[in-house]
Design a protein around this motif. Structure first.
Motif, mmCIF file in Angstrom:
data_model
loop_
_atom_site.group_PDB
_atom_site.id
_atom_site.type_symbol
_atom_site.label_atom_id
_atom_site.label_comp_id
_atom_site.label_asym_id
_atom_site.label_seq_id
_atom_site.Cartn_x
_atom_site.Cartn_y
_atom_site.Cartn_z
ATOM 1 N N TYR A 167 1.458 -3.233 6.183
ATOM 2 C CA TYR A 167 2.423 -2.318 6.774
ATOM 3 C C TYR A 167 3.825 -2.798 6.457
ATOM 4 O O TYR A 167 4.044 -3.955 6.112
ATOM 5 N N PHE A 168 4.790 -1.880 6.604
ATOM 6 C CA PHE A 168 6.172 -2.248 6.284
ATOM 7 C C PHE A 168 6.900 -2.810 7.492
ATOM 8 O O PHE A 168 8.112 -2.968 7.481
ATOM 9 N N GLN A 169 6.155 -3.084 8.540
ATOM 10 C CA GLN A 169 6.728 -3.714 9.733
ATOM 11 C C GLN A 169 5.955 -4.983 10.079
ATOM 12 O O GLN A 169 4.766 -5.100 9.767
ATOM 13 N N TYR A 223 -2.008 -1.077 0.705
ATOM 14 C CA TYR A 223 -1.973 -0.759 2.133
ATOM 15 C C TYR A 223 -3.402 -0.593 2.611
ATOM 16 O O TYR A 223 -4.205 0.077 1.967
ATOM 17 N N PHE A 252 -9.071 3.015 11.740
ATOM 18 C CA PHE A 252 -8.762 4.375 11.288
ATOM 19 C C PHE A 252 -8.628 4.368 9.765
ATOM 20 O O PHE A 252 -8.493 3.312 9.153
ATOM 21 N N LEU A 253 -8.686 5.576 9.189
ATOM 22 C CA LEU A 253 -8.674 5.672 7.729
ATOM 23 C C LEU A 253 -7.238 5.712 7.199
ATOM 24 O O LEU A 253 -6.323 6.065 7.941
ATOM 25 N N PRO A 254 -7.053 5.385 5.923
ATOM 26 C CA PRO A 254 -5.711 5.520 5.363
ATOM 27 C C PRO A 254 -5.372 6.986 5.143
ATOM 28 O O PRO A 254 -6.254 7.780 4.795
ATOM 29 N N GLY A 255 -4.139 7.351 5.355
ATOM 30 C CA GLY A 255 -3.706 8.727 5.108
ATOM 31 C C GLY A 255 -3.356 8.919 3.647
ATOM 32 O O GLY A 255 -3.747 8.124 2.790
ATOM 33 N N THR A 304 2.352 9.854 0.376
ATOM 34 C CA THR A 304 3.278 9.837 1.524
ATOM 35 C C THR A 304 3.506 8.404 1.992
ATOM 36 O O THR A 304 4.640 8.006 2.280
ATOM 37 N N LEU A 305 2.416 7.647 2.067
ATOM 38 C CA LEU A 305 2.547 6.246 2.483
ATOM 39 C C LEU A 305 3.431 5.474 1.509
ATOM 40 O O LEU A 305 4.267 4.665 1.921
ATOM 41 N N ASP A 310 7.029 6.198 2.218
ATOM 42 C CA ASP A 310 7.466 5.494 3.440
ATOM 43 C C ASP A 310 7.694 4.006 3.151
ATOM 44 O O ASP A 310 8.708 3.429 3.549
ATOM 45 N N ARG A 314 10.850 3.457 0.927
ATOM 46 C CA ARG A 314 12.092 3.658 1.678
ATOM 47 C C ARG A 314 12.339 2.495 2.640
ATOM 48 O O ARG A 314 13.418 1.904 2.668
#
Lengths: 113, 347
Positions: free
Chosen positions: B162-164, B205, B211-214, B218-219, B222, B225
């Motif tokens: 994740y980016f956080q 990612y 849960f599954l990756p979206g 789009t990821l 995100d 950015r």
């Protein structure tokens, strides 16, 4: 209270597609519409999912909260984004009650000397 | 955190993992993966060839991530020998193989890692390394890895869940996010992820939970950015990968009470388009001891290749092309939604 004595069962979320059992035509129209609503458009699918999460809290639909919490995470939303969306729903809901207090205010003034 | 093996957990046994997956599948009446493939006209599943040689050079790692399907960690000592690497190089010379994909553990911790890369580089093949980023900061002997990678035009593929910080550290360990960002900056400094540099940095990612990756694109937007704005970090592409319900992620699913719903989710999300493009069809996986597998997941479940050739020392392209790919319930992980492979989404 055991789960069997409640109206809501988590397992029922998976049966959403079965609502067309006795009325397939209208169900198909609904699901076609539903699918189109949540597709990428002027708003991204992720933004729509966050709106859906907020609305889910406002209408207090446990199935929707379950589905759209998962969906927003799958779409890569941060926890901060989820909670801000929920607060937007809560603010509108709270504001909707409070704005009616203008009516109470008017009545108080009407009744007062 | 120690590996499952070091903790003496029953889950370190592939037999126990199969028992659990089979028990849930029966209880929830989930179809067998082979049956699903049959419905799609893909059974038995055959390879399309061996385009990628994926070599797992050992289970030793400086991290112990909660979702690790290898059960890798500092306490694992399995390491590929130089002799087995030499056997891999002989196979790699086959003109039909375009790519060497080196994985682990932290592959850089294998003492013969650099020699392996140098020799593969001489063969003119594309070389990929699954680098966990923090290894670049793990000590003096790893500090020049970015320059070494760049010299041999190695494609660096790095996990960043994740980016956080919060979600990354929860999955990969306290402090991993900050060190990963620092390592990414070092890779950027030598040209990785910089347009026009000719050297590629891709990020991986995978969801921080059950849960599954979206959508991958789009990821990727995100991630690009957020990493650029907050840390000045650049990369080329993002690969979205589904967590496989085996090993340490299976442990998480069991302990968190998510196993049934996760299995149901990946089964009901079966995508025939993704199934047609699964990585086991063009990849051959080599274990640290030279044993052959259809993929890195089958490797960790001790599902050795079917057919006459079971060791890299006996590599035979024609024989391998005829094999039937071995399938079990975990394979649903590669065919759910947009699909998942070492190169990201499939459909």
């Amino acid at each position: 209270m055991s789960q069997n004595n409640t109206y809501y069962h988590p397992e029922d979320l998976k049966k959403f597609g079965n609502i067309g059992e006795f009325g397939p035509d209208l169900a198909k129209k609904f699901f076609d519409y539903y699918g189109s609503v949540f597709a990428d458009g002027a708003l991204s699918a992720k933004e729509k999912s966050l709106i859906a999460l907020a609305v889910s809290h406002v209408v207090q639909c446990p199935y929707c909260i379950d589905a759209y919490t998962t969906d927003t995470l799958e779409k890569g939303a941060t926890e901060e984004q989820l909670w801000e969306a929920i607060h937007v729903g809560a603010a509108i809901r709270g504001g909707a009650s409070l704005v009616h207090s203008v009516q109470a205010l008017n009545k108080v003034k009407e009744l007062g000397i | 955190m120690k590996s499952l093996l070091a903790r003496g957990s029953e889950l370190s046994s592939s037999k126990e993992q199969f028992r659990i997956l089979s028990e849930v599948s029966e209880r929830k009446a989930l179809p067998l993966f082979a049956e699903k493939l049959q419905e799609s006209g893909l059974f038995p599943l055959f390879p399309t060839g061996v385009d990628i040689l994926q070599v797992n050079v050992g289970k030793l790692c400086n991290q112990t991530c909660k979702h690790c399907h290898v059960d890798a960690g500092p306490d694992r000592k399995e390491i590929m020998s130089k002799e087995t690497m030499q056997e891999c190089l002989v196979a790699l010379a086959s003109p039909k193989i375009s790519t060497l994909d080196i994985t682990g553990g932290a592959p850089e911790m294998n003492p013969n890692f650099r020699w392996f890369v140098e020799e593969a580089s001489k063969l003119g093949k594309k070389i990929m390394v699954r680098c966990n980023l923090t290894i670049v900061l793990a000590g003096e002997k790893y500090r020049d890895l970015p320059e070494f990678f760049a010299k041999h035009k190695v494609e660096v593929v790095s996990s960043l869940p994740y980016f956080q910080k919060r979600r990354t550290d929860a999955q990969r360990g306290e402090g991993v996010f900050d060190r990963s960002v620092e390592a990414l900056k070092k890779l950027n400094e030598v040209g990785y992820g910089v347009p026009g540099s000719g050297i590629v940095l891709n990020l991986v990612y995978n969801p921080g939970g059950a849960f599954l990756p979206g959508g991958q694109s789009t990821l990727e937007s995100d991630f690009k950015r957020e990493l650029k704005e907050n840390f000045g970090v650049q990369f080329n592409s993002l690969f979205a990968i589904t967590n496989m319900p085996i090993s340490r992620f299976l442990e998480f699913l069991l302990e968190s009470g998510n196993l049934d719903s996760y299995l149901e989710k990946i089964v009901t999300s079966f995508n025939p388009l993704a199934a047609a493009g699964v990585m086991c069809r063009n990849t051959l996986s080599v274990g640290w001891d030279g044993s052959l597998y259809d993929c890195d997941f089958n490797q960790m479940l001790d599902m050795q290749l079917e057919g006459e050739v079971t060791k890299i020392s006996d590599f035979n392209q024609a024989s391998l092309d005829k094999r039937k790919i071995r399938l079990e319930q975990h394979c649903y992980g590669c065919t759910a939604g947009a699909g998942s492979s070492c190169g990201g989404s499939l459909a």
